[in-house]
Design an enzyme around this catalytic site. Structure first.
Site, PDB file in Angstrom:
ATOM      1  CE  LYS A   1      12.866   5.756  22.663  1.00  0.00           C
ATOM      2  NZ  LYS A   1      14.191   5.127  22.877  1.00  0.00           N
TER       3      LYS A   1
ATOM      4  CD  GLU B   1       2.641  -7.145  26.202  1.00  0.00           C
ATOM      5  OE1 GLU B   1       3.017  -7.924  27.094  1.00  0.00           O
ATOM      6  OE2 GLU B   1       1.692  -7.373  25.452  1.00  0.00           O
TER       7      GLU B   1
ATOM      8  CD  GLU C   1      12.967  -8.636  33.379  1.00  0.00           C
ATOM      9  OE1 GLU C   1      12.948  -7.410  33.521  1.00  0.00           O
ATOM     10  OE2 GLU C   1      12.321  -9.230  32.493  1.00  0.00           O
TER      11      GLU C   1
ATOM     12  CB  CYS D   1       9.859  -9.875  28.611  1.00  0.00           C
ATOM     13  SG  CYS D   1       9.021 -10.383  27.105  1.00  0.00           S
TER      14      CYS D   1
HETATM   15  P1  NAP Z   1      13.464   0.159  29.295  1.00  0.00           P
HETATM   16  O1  NAP Z   1      14.677   0.751  29.847  1.00  0.00           O
HETATM   17  O2  NAP Z   1      12.199   0.290  30.056  1.00  0.00           O
HETATM   18  O3  NAP Z   1      13.290   0.795  27.846  1.00  0.00           O
HETATM   19  C1  NAP Z   1      12.251   0.452  26.960  1.00  0.00           C
HETATM   20  C2  NAP Z   1      12.037   1.602  26.000  1.00  0.00           C
HETATM   21  O4  NAP Z   1      11.555   2.739  26.711  1.00  0.00           O
HETATM   22  C3  NAP Z   1      13.308   2.062  25.293  1.00  0.00           C
HETATM   23  O5  NAP Z   1      12.970   2.500  23.999  1.00  0.00           O
HETATM   24  C4  NAP Z   1      13.736   3.217  26.177  1.00  0.00           C
HETATM   25  O6  NAP Z   1      14.606   4.092  25.547  1.00  0.00           O
HETATM   26  C5  NAP Z   1      12.405   3.851  26.509  1.00  0.00           C
HETATM   27  N1  NAP Z   1      12.397   4.652  27.719  1.00  0.00           N
HETATM   28  C6  NAP Z   1      13.312   4.696  28.731  1.00  0.00           C
HETATM   29  N2  NAP Z   1      12.912   5.562  29.681  1.00  0.00           N
HETATM   30  C7  NAP Z   1      11.726   6.078  29.276  1.00  0.00           C
HETATM   31  C8  NAP Z   1      10.804   7.026  29.836  1.00  0.00           C
HETATM   32  N3  NAP Z   1      11.014   7.596  31.022  1.00  0.00           N
HETATM   33  N4  NAP Z   1       9.666   7.281  29.165  1.00  0.00           N
HETATM   34  C9  NAP Z   1       9.412   6.694  27.974  1.00  0.00           C
HETATM   35  N5  NAP Z   1      10.247   5.809  27.389  1.00  0.00           N
HETATM   36  C10 NAP Z   1      11.390   5.496  28.031  1.00  0.00           C
HETATM   37  O7  NAP Z   1      13.632  -1.371  29.017  1.00  0.00           O
HETATM   38  P2  NAP Z   1      14.829  -2.070  28.265  1.00  0.00           P
HETATM   39  O8  NAP Z   1      15.953  -2.167  29.219  1.00  0.00           O
HETATM   40  O9  NAP Z   1      15.063  -1.446  26.939  1.00  0.00           O
HETATM   41  O10 NAP Z   1      14.208  -3.508  27.957  1.00  0.00           O
HETATM   42  C11 NAP Z   1      14.276  -4.539  28.836  1.00  0.00           C
HETATM   43  C12 NAP Z   1      12.971  -4.698  29.584  1.00  0.00           C
HETATM   44  O11 NAP Z   1      11.889  -4.871  28.681  1.00  0.00           O
HETATM   45  C13 NAP Z   1      12.954  -5.927  30.457  1.00  0.00           C
HETATM   46  O12 NAP Z   1      12.446  -5.606  31.723  1.00  0.00           O
HETATM   47  C14 NAP Z   1      12.007  -6.875  29.737  1.00  0.00           C
HETATM   48  O13 NAP Z   1      11.393  -7.799  30.560  1.00  0.00           O
HETATM   49  C15 NAP Z   1      11.059  -5.937  29.112  1.00  0.00           C
HETATM   50  N6  NAP Z   1      10.392  -6.552  27.967  1.00  0.00           N
HETATM   51  C16 NAP Z   1       9.075  -6.921  28.106  1.00  0.00           C
HETATM   52  C17 NAP Z   1       8.407  -7.526  27.054  1.00  0.00           C
HETATM   53  C18 NAP Z   1       6.988  -7.948  27.194  1.00  0.00           C
HETATM   54  O14 NAP Z   1       6.372  -8.222  26.189  1.00  0.00           O
HETATM   55  N7  NAP Z   1       6.443  -8.006  28.381  1.00  0.00           N
HETATM   56  C19 NAP Z   1       9.067  -7.749  25.854  1.00  0.00           C
HETATM   57  C20 NAP Z   1      10.404  -7.364  25.737  1.00  0.00           C
HETATM   58  C21 NAP Z   1      11.043  -6.755  26.819  1.00  0.00           C
HETATM   59  P3  NAP Z   1      16.197   3.805  25.666  1.00  0.00           P
HETATM   60  O15 NAP Z   1      16.470   2.626  24.817  1.00  0.00           O
HETATM   61  O16 NAP Z   1      16.846   5.009  25.160  1.00  0.00           O
HETATM   62  O17 NAP Z   1      16.473   3.568  27.126  1.00  0.00           O
END
Ligand code: NAP
Ligand code: MG
Length: 494
Positions: A199, A273, A404, A307
């Site tokens: 997804k 992650e 963050e 991240c």
């Molecule tokens: P996010 O809002 O958590 O979304 C990540 C993914 O999960 C997206 O595909 C999102 O869909 C989906 N999602 C949202 N709500 C969900 C739910 N309740 N159940 C299952 N899936 C759901 O994060 P983001 O804003 O896209 O990304 C930024 C974050 O990712 C930052 O906090 C960053 O630090 C973290 N990150 C971590 C790493 C690592 O390796 N540790 C790497 C990259 C990024 P939608 O796009 O439709 O919201």
């Protein structure tokens, strides 16, 4: 030399160094995007069950690029069924060396189409073409090559153990490294004999749909990779599907915790992650110019949408003034603008929502009484942009130090002793990465041992390699991706 006053008025000529760059745009003329993209299920492009599509935009112009299918639980169910059948009938039974051949083929096709992928990544996500071209896409190919090599060597990866795949993996990825996160997840899963349902993030689905074309071109058996686009509830449906054996999630800590709660007691495996708030620690004995370059790379790279970004700077008091002065000088030379221009250092913020989140933190910083410094460059009128920003005079308890921000915003603190630097570095809920800058090897060993983070760079920052494991401590996640460790979430060992 262009004067500062003139520079402020003219976007292209504003460099305190006096260097003017002519525009060097990467052409997007030969990029073909369909008007709309369906889900990729069982080797075919399939219309969404509810017939609904949504637009993905170019954040540099705020204009739509294409429409993609809005997946719901029925689409997820169809994809999981396809993945299960492919797992049972084809992929888990295939000779491992054959699986490897498919992955090598995928890696080669990505290399052949790398420029196209880089341009689409920059169009859909807003990152500078220099990064999508030189970092993201080469690493995508490298991850497929690396994991392809493991496919028939799993008995060497886990000697004396019997190695079996886990089954069907549900994989959910964020928008900051769209295709790279897809590669991090798909390549090891497939190498170990699993099938997947992916997804992609709502704002950056296009390279995943192009990857689906690659899977077709590579003749990958239908159902081995399925891609269902949509929003958060599409991801939630994948997490909740009873026939998924493992969830791999990269995204925010908030959603990661929610997923962990939903999976408790289900017996499903998971790796998470999540977010980070890494500190770059600069000692007085460091090569200062090199450190400044590393700090800039650590936080302004990819608009700070990283991240493991070095979003905090801990600088030893005796060199703080020099480092901050040099940092400000360097920030003044950074070019914010068109992601497709090869001169651009900082591209577009990924979405309006993310820009609002960053702006909210700029306000919080001001309210907390910290000093806010931004470079003076102009930014384009349309699209979503943030100038490189420094917070100075911050306290450890400030929200801008603890939370963050996920934008090109750096919080600067000082320290006097090694132990103070370590204590301050560890004093956040996160533990994903860190950086240390010093001339002394002993200090590197001491600091890297005592910082509780998964990845720590010494005298460099943001270097990635498919052979290196990556992952977090504390609220930055569970499990590792990359390297030998990255195979573990995708195997059952007896
Ligand atoms: P996010 O809002 O958590 O979304 C990540 C993914 O999960 C997206 O595909 C999102 O869909 C989906 N999602 C949202 N709500 C969900 C739910 N309740 N159940 C299952 N899936 C759901 O994060 P983001 O804003 O896209 O990304 C930024 C974050 O990712 C930052 O906090 C960053 O630090 C973290 N990150 C971590 C790493 C690592 O390796 N540790 C790497 C990259 C990024 P939608 O796009 O439709 O919201
Ligand atoms: Mg987009």
């Amino acid at each position: 030399m262009t004067s500062k006053k003139q520079g402020k008025e003219s976007r292209k000529l504003d460099f305190s160094t006096g260097w003017d760059y002519a525009p060097a745009p990467q052409s997007s003329a030969d990029i073909t995007l369909a008007k709309r993209y369906k889900h990729f299920i069982n080797g075919k492009f399939v219309a969404p069950a509810n017939g609904k599509y949504f637009s993905t935009i170019n954040p540099a112009t705020a204009r739509p690029l294409a429409k993609v299918a809005a997946g719901n639980a029925r689409d997820i169910d169809k994809a999981v069924k396809a993945a299960r059948a492919a797992y049972r009938n084809v992929w888990s039974k295939m000779a491992p060396a054959e699986r490897g051949k498919y992955l090598f083929r995928v890696a080669r096709i990505i290399q052949e189409r790398s420029r196209e992928f880089a341009v689409i990544e920059s169009l859909d996500g807003g990152k500078p073409i220099r990064e999508s071209r030189d970092v993201d896409i080469p690493l995508v190919a490298a991850h497929f090559f690396y994991n392809a090599g493991w496919a028939d060597k799993l008995n060497y990866a886990f000697p004396t153990r019997s190695v079996k795949p886990v089954g069907v993996a549900g994989q959910i990825i964020p928008w900051n490294f769209p295709l790279l996160m897809a590669a991090w997840k798909i390549a090891p899963a497939l190498a170990c004999g699993n099938t997947v349902v992916l997804k992609p993030a709502e704002t950056t689905p296009l390279t995943a749909m192009k990857l689906a074309e690659v899977m077709q071109d590579a003749d990958l058996p239908p159902g081995v990779v399925n891609i269902v686009t949509g929003a958060g509830d599409t991801g939630a449906a994948l997490v909740q599907h009873p026939d998924v054996d493992k969830i791999a999630f990269t995204g925010s800590t908030q959603v990661g915790k929610q997923i962990q709660r939903q999976l408790a007691g289900t017996g499903k495996r998971y790796s998470l992650e999540l977010g980070g708030k890494a500190a770059n620690i600069v000692f007085a004995d460091a090569a200062i110019d090199q450190a400044v370059e590393g700090i800039v790379n650590g936080i302004f790279f990819n608009q700070g949408h990283v991240c493991c970004a070095g979003s905090r700077l801990l600088v030893q008091e005796s060199v703080a003034e020099e480092v901050i002065r040099k940092l400000k000088d360097r920030m003044e030379t950074l070019i914010v603008g068109d992601p497709l221009d090869k001169n651009t250092d900082i591209g577009a913020i990924n979405s309006k929502e993310q820009l609002e989140r960053i702006n909210a933190y700029l306000k919080i910083g001001a309210e907390e009484g910290v000093q806010v410094y931004q470079s003076s460059c102009a930014v384009p009128d349309t699209g979503f942009w943030c100038r490189p920003t420094l917070f100075t005079g911050v306290a450890q308890s400030n929200r801008v130090v603890q939370e963050e921000i996920f934008g090109p915003v750096l919080a600067v603190q000082t320290f006097r002793t090694v132990n103070e630097a370590i204590a301050k570095s560890n004093n956040t809920p996160y533990g994903l990465s860190g950086g240390v800058w010093t001339d002394k090897g002993a200090k590197i060993f001491k600091v890297t041992r005592d910082i509780r983070a998964g990845v720590i760079w010494a005298n460099t920052f943001n270097k990635f390699d498919p052979t290196s494991p990556f992952g977090g401590y504390k609220e930055s996640g569970i499990g590792r991706e990359g390297g030998l460790h990255g195979l573990e979430p995708y195997v059952t060992l007896n």
